[in-house]
Design an enzyme around this catalytic site. Structure first.
Site, mmCIF file in Angstrom:
data_model
loop_
_atom_site.group_PDB
_atom_site.id
_atom_site.type_symbol
_atom_site.label_atom_id
_atom_site.label_comp_id
_atom_site.label_asym_id
_atom_site.label_seq_id
_atom_site.Cartn_x
_atom_site.Cartn_y
_atom_site.Cartn_z
ATOM 1 N N ASP A 165 0.818 -1.215 0.000
ATOM 2 C CA ASP A 165 0.000 0.000 0.000
ATOM 3 C C ASP A 165 0.853 1.267 0.000
ATOM 4 O O ASP A 165 0.758 2.103 0.900
ATOM 5 C CB ASP A 165 -0.933 -0.023 1.222
ATOM 6 N N TYR A 469 -5.415 -2.673 13.323
ATOM 7 C CA TYR A 469 -6.372 -1.665 12.871
ATOM 8 C C TYR A 469 -7.772 -1.924 13.419
ATOM 9 O O TYR A 469 -8.763 -1.715 12.729
ATOM 10 C CB TYR A 469 -6.369 -1.591 11.345
#
Length: 594
Positions: A165, A469
């Site tokens: 990412d 997360y």
């Protein structure tokens, strides 16, 4: 290829010239450059700055997203002094390169984030202009790191499809130097620090290309000689040593000389910080004092310049880190330019140095819903491990003497939950321990599927690093309370199996727009970012085995296009142009007391 990673310097024995500036570039989408002998001259080139990340310089999508072979070219003049070896040093070329001098191949390199050096003494023309031609390729695959693949569009164009990412910036992204060194020269050196009450012993080892005597000297900041030792291996004893720390990053100067009687053959100077770092009883100890790691995951990323090093941007970053009371950052997800480490030595900021082993999971981005792809059972694994090992060797060889570097990270978010993954990483951890003379702690960052019930590779680590997360990719928004419960449950699991290892968080955060405010909060708002971090800090403070928190991310950064990203990842505590979001003040207050 030479065996030296030493940063260029100028003195009576050695010198260098920067080759940075405007070069010529040409894309090679049909792969015809070799057949048409572009190494002898590019037929239809345009100017390009070196160093640079070429993608952000163009206005055409096809150039920004170019994937495949491309060529760089420049010329340099070399004077008639042929008494020294001529080295060509690239800070990095992403991701692989074939280098030609005057049409003759000088060498190749795989890996886009560490330097490589070619001895071109026998290829240059003295008293004349010389041509450097480089064929570069920025395609991603599963045999080199970082990992990804390539898609071919209906018009034949290739585009990168990363398994990670961040944007696949490429080109000659770091400085190029033409280095002149003596025929007998210093190639490398190691240092190991031992503290003894107020004194210190610096064990050193120097590698040279000859057999003449070596003398080592240590000077304090004022230039006073404090120790001297003769031999390629020896100990520099320092009385009342001034230790390097985050509060007082004091640097000595170490100088190595090759001598033949009274004649100086070569000399290499460097900065040196006297400090120790270790793990003991589940704690991090800097100079035998406990330290809690607080700071950021980062990227080399800035508008227009992409991944190119810039002193002004770096200085701003260090000032913001110190303003927020941070003491550490991770070089996610690759070794940074050498100047970052030199500045960290000066600024007193600790570094977890990470090899570019990211994307070892077949997902465009390793979000929480990524599925097991049995990545380490593929036939490409032996070649991948070979390149991973080479990248690891280059990183540790380059960075091993920096006092700021306290640990090495061997991977980021791979699949670690089956035996083939353990078998892949075990030799790499063993090799890293063999390479590093200071025996720094080793770690690797894992995503949510690598949990206390599944992860097989955490036992390879001296401390465990988690990317989590909860509250963003998992149980976000109105489910934040549920996220906290799930988070606490996982921490209870780690508590049972850490066996004396400390645990740190190397990523946690949520995308946030600096302009977005909402009451009550919603995801992407600044209010939610603060609530998210407050939840994490409540949990972290309840588990005493947690010894560090590196938030994700220091600043917003560019990524591949996609529905999960609006012109990049917006998890930054600071915007991409380095202005604070509200969470910056939350961190500054917390870290002032942590």
């Amino acid at each position: 290829m030479t065996t030296t990673m030493l940063y260029p310097c100028v003195n009576a024995c050695r010198n260098f010239a920067s080759l940075d500036g405007l070069w010529q570039m040409q894309f090679d989408p049909k792969n015809c450059g070799m057949e048409e002998h572009w190494e002898n001259g590019l037929p239809d080139s345009f100017s390009i700055p070196v160093p640079s990340s070429f993608a952000d310089l163009f206005t055409e999508r096809e150039k920004r997203d170019y994937c495949g072979d491309f060529w760089y070219e420049t010329k340099f003049y070399l004077d008639s002094d042929d008494t020294k070896d001529v080295l060509l040093r690239f800070g990095s070329i992403t991701h692989r390169a074939d280098v030609y001098i005057n049409g003759v191949k000088a060498g190749s390199h795989e890996g886009g984030f560490t330097p490589f050096v070619l001895n071109i003494t026998d290829l240059v023309k003295y008293g004349e202009r010389n041509r450097i031609s480089i064929r570069i390729n920025n395609e991603l695959n599963e045999t080199s790191i970082p990992c990804g693949t390539v898609k071919t569009l209906s018009d034949g164009r290739k585009i990168a499809a990363p398994y990670f990412d961040f944007f696949n910036y490429s080109g000659i992204q770091r400085s190029v130097h033409l280095v002149r060194v003596p025929k007998e020269s210093i190639l490398d050196y190691d240092t190991v620090i031992t503290l003894n009450n107020d004194d210190a012993d610096i064990s050193y080892r120097v590698k040279t290309s000859g057999e003449h005597e070596v003398i080592a000297y240590l000077f304090d900041r004022k230039g006073n000689k404090v120790s001297e030792c003769t031999g390629k291996e020896g100990i520099l004893h320092v009385q009342n040593a001034h230790l390097w720390s985050t509060e007082d990053p004091y640097l000595y100067s170490i100088v190595f000389r090759i001598v033949n009687d009274d004649q100086e053959i070569d000399k290499y100077p460097a900065k040196l910080g006297i400090r120790t770092f270790e793990i003991k009883d589940g704690r991090f100890l800097l100079n035998n004092k406990e330290i809690y790691l607080k700071g950021y995951g980062k990227h080399e990323d800035f508008e227009v310049i992409g991944r190119t090093f810039n002193y002004s941007v770096a200085k701003r970053d260090f000032e913001l880190m110190k303003w927020s009371n941070a003491n550490c950052f991770r070089t996610s997800h690759y070794p940074y330019a050498e100047e970052w480490y030199q500045m960290a030595d000066e600024e007193g900021i600790l570094i977890i140095d990470e090899v570019p082993a990211v994307g070892m999971m077949r997902s465009l981005m390793n979000f929480a819903d990524a599925k097991d792809t049995h990545f380490f059972t593929a036939p490409t694994v032996p070649e991948l491990q070979k390149n991973h090992k080479a990248a690891l060797e280059e990183m540790i060889t380059r960075d091993k003497n920096h006092p700021s570097v306290i640990a090495f990270s061997i991977y980021n978010e791979p699949e670690t939950y089956y035996q083939e993954a353990y078998d892949y990483f075990k030799p790499l951890f063993d090799y890293a321990r063999e390479l590093d003379p200071q025996k720094r702690p080793l770690t690797g960052a894992v995503e949510l599927h690598s949990n206390p019930n599944t992860c097989l590779c955490y036992k390879l680590c001296d401390f465990v690093s988690l990317n989590r997360y909860y509250g963003w990719y998992l149980l976000g928004g109105p489910e934040l309370n549920e996220a906290e419960k799930a988070f606490r449950k996982e921490m209870e699991g780690w508590k049972q199996i850490l066996d004396g290892r400390p645990l740190i968080f190397t990523e946690f955060g949520g995308d946030t727009y600096a302009s977005e405010h909402k009451l009550p909060s919603v995801m992407w708002s600044q209010e939610y970012q603060n609530e998210y971090y407050e939840m994490y800090f409540r949990v972290m403070d309840d588990f005493d085995f947690i010894k560090g928190e590196l938030v994700w991310n220091f600043a917003d950064f560019q990524t591949t296009e996609g529905i999960m990203r609006v012109n990049g990842n917006k998890k930054g505590i600071f915007t991409r142009n380095r202005q604070p979001k509200d969470a910056a003040f939350l961190l500054k207050s917390r870290w002032n007391h942590k």
